[in-house]
Scaffold this active site. Sequence first.
Site, mmCIF file in Angstrom:
data_model
loop_
_atom_site.group_PDB
_atom_site.id
_atom_site.type_symbol
_atom_site.label_atom_id
_atom_site.label_comp_id
_atom_site.label_asym_id
_atom_site.label_seq_id
_atom_site.Cartn_x
_atom_site.Cartn_y
_atom_site.Cartn_z
ATOM 1 N N LYS A 35 15.319 41.288 76.744
ATOM 2 C CA LYS A 35 15.018 40.449 75.576
ATOM 3 C C LYS A 35 16.187 39.508 75.339
ATOM 4 O O LYS A 35 17.128 39.841 74.624
ATOM 5 C CB LYS A 35 14.790 41.352 74.355
ATOM 6 C CG LYS A 35 14.597 40.612 73.048
ATOM 7 C CD LYS A 35 14.029 41.519 71.975
ATOM 8 C CE LYS A 35 13.950 40.767 70.653
ATOM 9 N NZ LYS A 35 13.104 41.435 69.663
ATOM 10 N N GLU A 82 18.730 43.919 74.906
ATOM 11 C CA GLU A 82 18.773 42.636 74.192
ATOM 12 C C GLU A 82 20.210 42.137 74.067
ATOM 13 O O GLU A 82 20.926 42.557 73.159
ATOM 14 C CB GLU A 82 18.142 42.793 72.796
ATOM 15 C CG GLU A 82 18.167 41.498 71.993
ATOM 16 C CD GLU A 82 17.526 41.618 70.602
ATOM 17 O OE1 GLU A 82 17.260 42.738 70.151
ATOM 18 O OE2 GLU A 82 17.315 40.573 69.971
ATOM 19 N N ARG A 112 14.788 39.021 53.853
ATOM 20 C CA ARG A 112 13.480 38.367 54.062
ATOM 21 C C ARG A 112 12.659 38.407 52.768
ATOM 22 O O ARG A 112 12.024 37.424 52.385
ATOM 23 C CB ARG A 112 12.690 39.057 55.179
ATOM 24 C CG ARG A 112 13.423 39.193 56.501
ATOM 25 C CD ARG A 112 13.350 37.950 57.369
ATOM 26 N NE ARG A 112 13.955 38.241 58.662
ATOM 27 C CZ ARG A 112 15.227 37.992 58.991
ATOM 28 N NH1 ARG A 112 16.044 37.400 58.129
ATOM 29 N NH2 ARG A 112 15.699 38.314 60.187
HETATM 30 P P1 13P Z 1 13.995 37.240 65.891
HETATM 31 O O1 13P Z 1 12.834 36.849 66.754
HETATM 32 O O2 13P Z 1 13.763 36.959 64.427
HETATM 33 O O3 13P Z 1 15.302 36.737 66.412
HETATM 34 O O4 13P Z 1 14.074 38.828 65.923
HETATM 35 C C1 13P Z 1 13.961 39.483 67.108
HETATM 36 C C2 13P Z 1 14.761 40.715 67.080
HETATM 37 O O5 13P Z 1 14.252 41.787 67.323
HETATM 38 C C3 13P Z 1 16.188 40.619 66.816
HETATM 39 O O6 13P Z 1 16.799 41.804 67.207
#
Ligand code: 13P
Length: 338
Positions: free
Chosen positions: A219, A177, A33
């Site tokens: 998530k 997630e 980034r």
């Molecule tokens: P992004 O919203 O950039 O996909 O990142 C979320 C995240 O925590 C990825 O693990």
Amino acid sequence: MSLNSIEDIATYIVADGKGILAADESNPTCGKRFDSIGVESTEVNRRDYREMLFRSKGMKGNIGGVILFDETIRQSADDGTLLRDLISDQGALPGIKVDKGLQPIEDCPGETVTVGLEGLDERLKEYATMGAKFTKWRAVINIGDGIPTNKCIDANMEALADYAKCAQDNGMVPIVEPEVLMDGNHSIDECYDATERSLKSLFSYLKKKGVNIKGTLLKPNMVTSGKDAEEQAGINDVAEKTLDCLITNVPSSLPGITFLSGGQSDVLATAHLDAMNKIGGFSWKLSFSYGRALQAPALKAWGGKLENIFISQDELSHRAEMNKLASLGQWEEKLEDR
Ligand code: 13P
């Protein structure tokens, strides 16, 4: 705030349209980034950048939780205040990413399993003493020729469930997630299929391992076309297919679903979330846990320069406000003109 149980914590994070700021980039990811804006990824630069984000005015009322990386939960701001205390001062809860990244799966080319169960209980105990109220573990599912395989899905979802149980046993909310990546030229229907298979497997393992769904947040990715697909599904199609997949596969007792942005542009991630909340018809809160889609404009505006702090904070505040509105189904495109 009185947060006496994991159920209270989960509910608090997504109350009143609030969502999550994902600021848990590992050092290599943060390096990528920072490369994009020509800034060196040193410990001090990472601290300065995140301190700036956490002090933004728009954190208050829009952000209910911030996911941190191990380095950040231990860091102090320039004036000695712990970064995690800056977050609490904004009315948000500090959380921590606890997985240890991806490893290839034997005999499954192109597929990985997320590791980190070893020593997890000890790590969680330490994070709890530091005030972490929730945790995150990211599993990655790739779409491609003959993949995802059931072996990859099940290995990842079982690990997610083991992690979730361990987090709850330590008094913290697990964010589970299961990210189906946007990489590739697959259709939206292929994404639907991989997402559905992952969610079915995930919730069956969560049940089997005795995870309390009311003290858990999900998530997920949205159901979209692959990034390189020639035909890109429109906003309504993404919203309808994502909702259909979630309503079919996610128990209604789950308090909140907080999407990842996964490489969607910042405004599109907001538009998709808003479209789903305008459709409605579900019992969970439907909100955001964006990394790039919250941070990208702020990162660009900052450029590593002290004199840009205020405009950068304005960018983060704006995205946080827009996404809160989207979580309430009250966003409009014209609000983006400033
Ligand atoms: P992004 O919203 O950039 O996909 O990142 C979320 C995240 O925590 C990825 O693990």
